[in-house]
Design a protein around this motif. Structure first.
Motif, PDB file in Angstrom:
ATOM      1  N   ARG A 117       0.859  -1.104  -0.099  1.00  0.00           N
ATOM      2  CA  ARG A 117      -0.136   0.044  -0.021  1.00  0.00           C
ATOM      3  C   ARG A 117       0.908   1.163   0.145  1.00  0.00           C
ATOM      4  NH1 ARG A 117      -4.985  -1.104   4.173  1.00  0.00           N
ATOM      5  NH2 ARG A 117      -5.875  -3.150   3.502  1.00  0.00           N
ATOM      6  N   ARG A 118       1.980   1.080  -0.094  1.00  0.00           N
ATOM      7  CA  ARG A 118       2.979   2.351  -0.040  1.00  0.00           C
ATOM      8  C   ARG A 118       2.718   3.177  -1.234  1.00  0.00           C
ATOM      9  NH1 ARG A 118       7.597   3.074   2.396  1.00  0.00           N
ATOM     10  NH2 ARG A 118       8.603   1.510   3.683  1.00  0.00           N
ATOM     11  N   VAL A 119       2.529   4.546  -0.940  1.00  0.00           N
ATOM     12  CA  VAL A 119       2.381   5.512  -1.986  1.00  0.00           C
ATOM     13  C   VAL A 119       3.530   5.752  -2.979  1.00  0.00           C
ATOM     14  CG1 VAL A 119       1.896   8.082  -2.439  1.00  0.00           C
ATOM     15  CG2 VAL A 119       0.451   6.792  -0.727  1.00  0.00           C
ATOM     16  N   ASN A 120       4.630   5.548  -2.208  1.00  0.00           N
ATOM     17  CA  ASN A 120       6.001   5.932  -3.042  1.00  0.00           C
ATOM     18  C   ASN A 120       6.823   4.627  -2.932  1.00  0.00           C
ATOM     19  OD1 ASN A 120       8.622   6.563  -4.075  1.00  0.00           O
ATOM     20  ND2 ASN A 120       8.513   8.529  -3.411  1.00  0.00           N
ATOM     21  N   ARG A 121       6.659   3.818  -3.887  1.00  0.00           N
ATOM     22  CA  ARG A 121       7.400   2.456  -4.091  1.00  0.00           C
ATOM     23  C   ARG A 121       8.762   2.398  -4.406  1.00  0.00           C
ATOM     24  NH1 ARG A 121       2.977  -2.356  -5.131  1.00  0.00           N
ATOM     25  NH2 ARG A 121       1.120  -1.135  -4.191  1.00  0.00           N
ATOM     26  N   VAL A 122       9.239   3.601  -4.839  1.00  0.00           N
ATOM     27  CA  VAL A 122      10.801   3.712  -5.363  1.00  0.00           C
ATOM     28  C   VAL A 122      11.652   4.130  -4.056  1.00  0.00           C
ATOM     29  CG1 VAL A 122      12.418   5.035  -6.704  1.00  0.00           C
ATOM     30  CG2 VAL A 122      10.096   4.351  -7.836  1.00  0.00           C
ATOM     31  N   ASN A 123      11.154   5.160  -3.417  1.00  0.00           N
ATOM     32  CA  ASN A 123      11.896   5.951  -2.276  1.00  0.00           C
ATOM     33  C   ASN A 123      11.060   5.309  -1.150  1.00  0.00           C
ATOM     34  OD1 ASN A 123      13.176   7.193  -0.423  1.00  0.00           O
ATOM     35  ND2 ASN A 123      13.075   9.223  -1.404  1.00  0.00           N
ATOM     36  N   LEU A 124      11.836   4.269  -0.299  1.00  0.00           N
ATOM     37  CA  LEU A 124      11.090   3.794   0.753  1.00  0.00           C
ATOM     38  C   LEU A 124      11.231   4.494   2.118  1.00  0.00           C
ATOM     39  CD1 LEU A 124      12.278   0.001   0.340  1.00  0.00           C
ATOM     40  CD2 LEU A 124      10.114   1.222  -0.667  1.00  0.00           C
ATOM     41  N   ARG A 125      11.983   5.771   1.918  1.00  0.00           N
ATOM     42  CA  ARG A 125      12.001   6.581   3.098  1.00  0.00           C
ATOM     43  C   ARG A 125      10.621   7.539   3.154  1.00  0.00           C
ATOM     44  NH1 ARG A 125      17.077   6.265   0.766  1.00  0.00           N
ATOM     45  NH2 ARG A 125      18.821   5.418   2.154  1.00  0.00           N
ATOM     46  N   ARG A 126       9.874   7.509   2.277  1.00  0.00           N
ATOM     47  CA  ARG A 126       8.759   8.209   2.340  1.00  0.00           C
ATOM     48  C   ARG A 126       7.566   7.289   2.995  1.00  0.00           C
ATOM     49  NH1 ARG A 126      10.426  13.541   1.306  1.00  0.00           N
ATOM     50  NH2 ARG A 126      11.810  13.540  -0.426  1.00  0.00           N
ATOM     51  N   GLU A 127       7.377   7.679   3.989  1.00  0.00           N
ATOM     52  CA  GLU A 127       6.517   6.567   4.725  1.00  0.00           C
ATOM     53  C   GLU A 127       5.015   6.797   4.851  1.00  0.00           C
ATOM     54  OE1 GLU A 127       9.831   6.260   8.317  1.00  0.00           O
ATOM     55  OE2 GLU A 127       8.587   7.901   8.404  1.00  0.00           O
ATOM     56  N   PHE A 128       4.418   6.939   3.459  1.00  0.00           N
ATOM     57  CA  PHE A 128       3.097   7.391   3.279  1.00  0.00           C
ATOM     58  C   PHE A 128       2.323   6.103   2.579  1.00  0.00           C
ATOM     59  CE2 PHE A 128       4.677  11.769   3.525  1.00  0.00           C
ATOM     60  CZ  PHE A 128       3.941  12.324   4.036  1.00  0.00           C
ATOM     61  N   PHE A 129       1.288   5.775   3.244  1.00  0.00           N
ATOM     62  CA  PHE A 129       0.565   4.535   2.674  1.00  0.00           C
ATOM     63  C   PHE A 129      -1.008   4.684   2.379  1.00  0.00           C
ATOM     64  CE2 PHE A 129       3.922   3.456   5.655  1.00  0.00           C
ATOM     65  CZ  PHE A 129       4.830   2.421   5.090  1.00  0.00           C
ATOM     66  N   TYR A 130      -1.483   4.206   1.447  1.00  0.00           N
ATOM     67  CA  TYR A 130      -2.821   4.004   1.227  1.00  0.00           C
ATOM     68  C   TYR A 130      -3.547   3.243   2.180  1.00  0.00           C
ATOM     69  CZ  TYR A 130      -1.675   6.146  -3.323  1.00  0.00           C
ATOM     70  OH  TYR A 130      -1.167   6.894  -4.389  1.00  0.00           O
ATOM     71  N   ALA A 131      -4.090   3.806   3.286  1.00  0.00           N
ATOM     72  CA  ALA A 131      -4.603   2.918   4.390  1.00  0.00           C
ATOM     73  C   ALA A 131      -5.412   4.169   5.221  1.00  0.00           C
ATOM     74  CB  ALA A 131      -3.625   2.155   5.421  1.00  0.00           C
ATOM     75  N   THR A 132      -6.281   3.601   5.975  1.00  0.00           N
ATOM     76  CA  THR A 132      -7.190   4.487   6.900  1.00  0.00           C
ATOM     77  C   THR A 132      -6.650   4.254   8.200  1.00  0.00           C
ATOM     78  OG1 THR A 132      -9.033   2.722   7.097  1.00  0.00           O
ATOM     79  CG2 THR A 132      -8.990   4.207   5.373  1.00  0.00           C
ATOM     80  N   PRO A 133      -7.068   4.994   9.377  1.00  0.00           N
ATOM     81  CA  PRO A 133      -6.586   4.842  10.828  1.00  0.00           C
ATOM     82  C   PRO A 133      -7.320   3.377  11.179  1.00  0.00           C
ATOM     83  CG  PRO A 133      -7.145   7.129  10.499  1.00  0.00           C
ATOM     84  CD  PRO A 133      -7.271   6.374   9.164  1.00  0.00           C
ATOM     85  N   ALA A 134      -8.332   3.217  10.889  1.00  0.00           N
ATOM     86  CA  ALA A 134      -9.360   1.903  11.207  1.00  0.00           C
ATOM     87  C   ALA A 134      -8.497   0.655  10.763  1.00  0.00           C
ATOM     88  CB  ALA A 134     -10.642   1.770  10.765  1.00  0.00           C
ATOM     89  N   GLU A 135      -7.783   0.622   9.456  1.00  0.00           N
ATOM     90  CA  GLU A 135      -7.114  -0.572   9.119  1.00  0.00           C
ATOM     91  C   GLU A 135      -5.789  -0.517   9.981  1.00  0.00           C
ATOM     92  OE1 GLU A 135      -8.603  -0.515   4.420  1.00  0.00           O
ATOM     93  OE2 GLU A 135      -7.023   0.991   4.859  1.00  0.00           O
TER      94      GLU A 135
END
Length: 467
Positions: A404-422
Motif C-alpha cells: 500500500r506504499r504511496v512511493n514504492r521507489v523511495n522507501l524513506r517516504r513513509e506514506f501509505f494508502y490506508a485508513t486509521p481503522a485499518e
C-alpha cells in the motif's frame, strides 16, 4: 523532412479523393442499370395485361414493345460495357494509388526510424525504476570510472581509432589530394558525432538514458550513410566507449541523487536525535531542580518535626527518582520511542496516512515540525504507540503495509494508502492494541474544513431563475 512528409501525405489524400470520385461514378452507373431493369419489368407486366386485347392492335403493340425491349437491351448492354470499362480504369487507378501509398508508407517508416523520441513528458511517462548499468559502490567510484573512460575516449580520438575511411580516394588524379579530402571529411564527421555525444552527456537525466543511446546510435548511422562514398564510419570500439560514457553518466547522476536522499534522511534522523537529546537534558535538568527543591523541603520538615509533610516529600522524591531513571533509560536506549500514525486530508486526501518514528519525549513536537511550510495544512494525529523497540515496531508496520506504499521507489517516504481503522486492525493482529496511548479515527482537519467553508462563502451566488 517534416515538409516532405506533409507533401507526401497531401498527395495521398488527393489520390484517395480521386478513388472516391470513381467509386461514386460506379455507384451512379449501377443505379441507372437498376432503373432500366425496373422499366423492362414494367413493360413485361404491360405485355401480359394486353394479351387479351384485339389481335391486330395487340400484334402492333407487341412489335412496338419488342422494338422498345431491343432498344432497352442495347442501351443496357452499352451501359454494362461502359461500366466495365470505367470499373477497369478505376481498378487500375486504385492499384496505382495503393502502390504510391505503399511507397509513401515505406518512406514514412524509414523517416520514423531516424527520429528519436526526446519529448520530456513522453519519456517521463514511460520511465520506470532506474536500473544501474554498472554496479559500483558510490558516487565517487562512478566519478572515477567516468573520468577513466573519458581519458580512453581522448586517447582513441588522438590515435585515429575513432573513425574509419577509405584510403584509395583520388582527386583530379592525385592520391595525396584524395587522402587529404578524406581526412578533412572524416574530421568533420567525427566532430559532428562528438558534438552529439557531448550534448547527450550534458543533457543527461537517468530517465533519458535509453533515448540518448538511441539518439547517438542513429547519429552514427546517419554519418555512415552520408559518408558512404568514402566509406566513412565511426569505429565500433569508439562508439561503444561513448555509449558506455552515457551509461556511466546516468548511473553517476542516479547514485548522486540516491546518496542525497539518504543523506537528507540521515540528517533528518540526526536532527530528531539531537532534539530528543536536548529534551532529555532539559527534562533531567528540570527533574534535578525539582529533586533539589524537595530535598530542601524534606530537610526543613524533618528538622521541624512535621512527619506528615516529611513523608509526602519522601514520596515526591521517590516519584522524581523514578522519572529520572525513566529519562536516563530512554536516553540510553536509542530504540525506545514513539510510533505515530498521522494524516493530512487537505494535502493528500482521505485514505492516506504517514507512519513515522520519533524518540522525542513528546511525539507531538515532531508532528508539528512535519506540518511546517512544506504542506498547506497541519497533520492530524490518529495513533501514538510507545514501545521499548519502536524501531522494530515501525519496520513491522511498514512491511505489513508494503503493498500500500504511496512511493514504492523511495522507501524513506513513509506514506501509505490506508485508513486509521485499518492501522488499528494491523496493531490488533500484531497484539499491540494495549500499547496504544491515544487513538482517533476521524481526522479533525480543522484548517482544511474551515478553508473550504470560507471558499464556499466567498463564491458568488448563482442568479435566481427568471419567473
Amino acid at each position: 523532412m517534416e515538409s516532405e512528409l506533409a507533401t507526401a501525405l497531401e498527395a495521398l489524400r488527393s489520390e484517395n479523393g480521386k478513388a472516391q470520385q470513381l467509386t461514386a461514378q460506379l455507384q451512379e452507373t449501377a443505379a441507372r442499370n437498376d432503373a432500366l431493369k425496373a422499366k423492362l419489368a414494367d413493360l413485361n407486366s404491360r405485355y401480359t395485361e394486353l394479351r387479351g386485347a384485339d389481335a391486330l392492335a395487340l400484334e402492333q403493340e407487341i412489335r412496338q414493345l419488342r422494338r422498345t425491349v431491343d432498344q432497352l437491351r442495347a442501351e443496357s448492354q452499352d451501359q454494362r460495357t461502359a461500366q466495365a470499362q470505367q470499373q477497369k480504369a478505376a481498378e487500375a487507378e486504385l492499384a496505382a494509388v495503393r502502390r504510391q501509398l505503399a511507397e509513401e508508407a515505406e518512406k514514412l517508416t524509414r523517416v520514423r526510424a531516424e527520429v528519436v523520441e526526446t519529448q520530456e513528458i513522453a519519456l517521463l511517462q514511460e520511465a520506470g525504476i532506474y536500473e544501474f548499468r554498472h554496479r559500483l559502490a558510490d558516487a565517487v567510484a562512478y566519478k572515477a570510472a567516468l573520468q577513466k573512460l573519458k581519458d580512453s575516449v581522448k586517447v582513441a580520438a588522438k590515435n585515429n581509432h575513432a573513425i574509419t575511411a577509405t584510403t584509395d580516394w583520388t582527386v583530379n588524379g592525385s592520391a595525396v589530394e584524395g587522402q587529404r579530402m578524406v581526412r578533412d571529411f572524416s574530421k568533420l564527421m567525427l566532430r559532428a558525432y562528438n558534438a552529439e555525444a557531448d550534448n547527450c552527456v550534458r543533457s543527461m537525466r537517468p530517465y533519458r538514458l535509453d533515448s540518448a543511446l538511441d539518439r547517438l546510435t542513429k547519429t552514427r548511422d546517419v554519418i555512415s550513410r552520408l559518408g558512404k562514398t568514402m566509406n566513412i564510419n565511426i569505429s565500433p570500439g569508439y562508439h561503444r566507449l561513448r555509449l558506455e560514457e552515457l551509461e556511466l553518466t546516468a548511473d553517476h547522476l542516479a547514485k548522486v541523487e540516491e546518496e542525497k536522499e539518504r543523506i537528507r534522511a540521515e540528517r533528518e534522523r540526526q536532527r530528531d536525535e539531537q532534539q530528543a537529546q536536548r529534551e532529555f537534558e532539559r527534562e533531567k535538568s528540570r527533574l534535578n531542580k525539582e529533586q533539589a527543591h524537595w530535598r530542601n523541603a524534606l530537610q526543613k520538615w524533618a528538622e521541624s518535626g512535621d512527619g506528615q509533610q516529611a513523608e509526602a516529600a519522601r514520596a515526591k522524591l521517590d516519584e522524581i527518582d523514578e522519572a529520572i531513571r525513566g529519562v536516563e533509560e530512554r536516553e540510553a536506549n536509542i530504540r525506545t520511542g514513539w510510533v505515530y500514525v498521522i494524516s493530512n486530508v487537505g494535502s493528500f486526501g482521505d485514505g492516506v496516512v504517514k507512519i513515522g518514528l520519533t524518540r522525542r519525549l513528546d511525539p507531538l513536537e515532531r508532528v508539528r515540525e512535519l506540518g511546517d511550510a512544506s504542506v498547506p495544512f497541519r497533520f492530524d494525529v490518529h495513533a501514538k504507540i510507545f514501545d521499548a523497540d519502536a524501531v522494530s515496531l515501525e519496520t513491522r508496520l511498514h512491511q505489513r503495509l508494503a503493498d500500500r506504499r504511496v512511493n514504492r521507489v523511495n522507501l524513506r517516504r513513509e506514506f501509505f494508502y490506508a485508513t486509521p481503522a485499518e492501522i488499528l486492525q494491523e496493531l490488533e493482529a500484531m497484539g499491540l492494541r494495549d500499547n496504544l496511548l491515544d487513538y482517533v479515527e476521524e481526522a479533525e482537519a480543522q484548517e482544511w474544513r474551515s478553508s473550504r467553508q470560507l471558499a464556499r462563502d466567498a463564491a458568488p451566488a448563482s442568479p435566481a431563475p427568471a419567473a
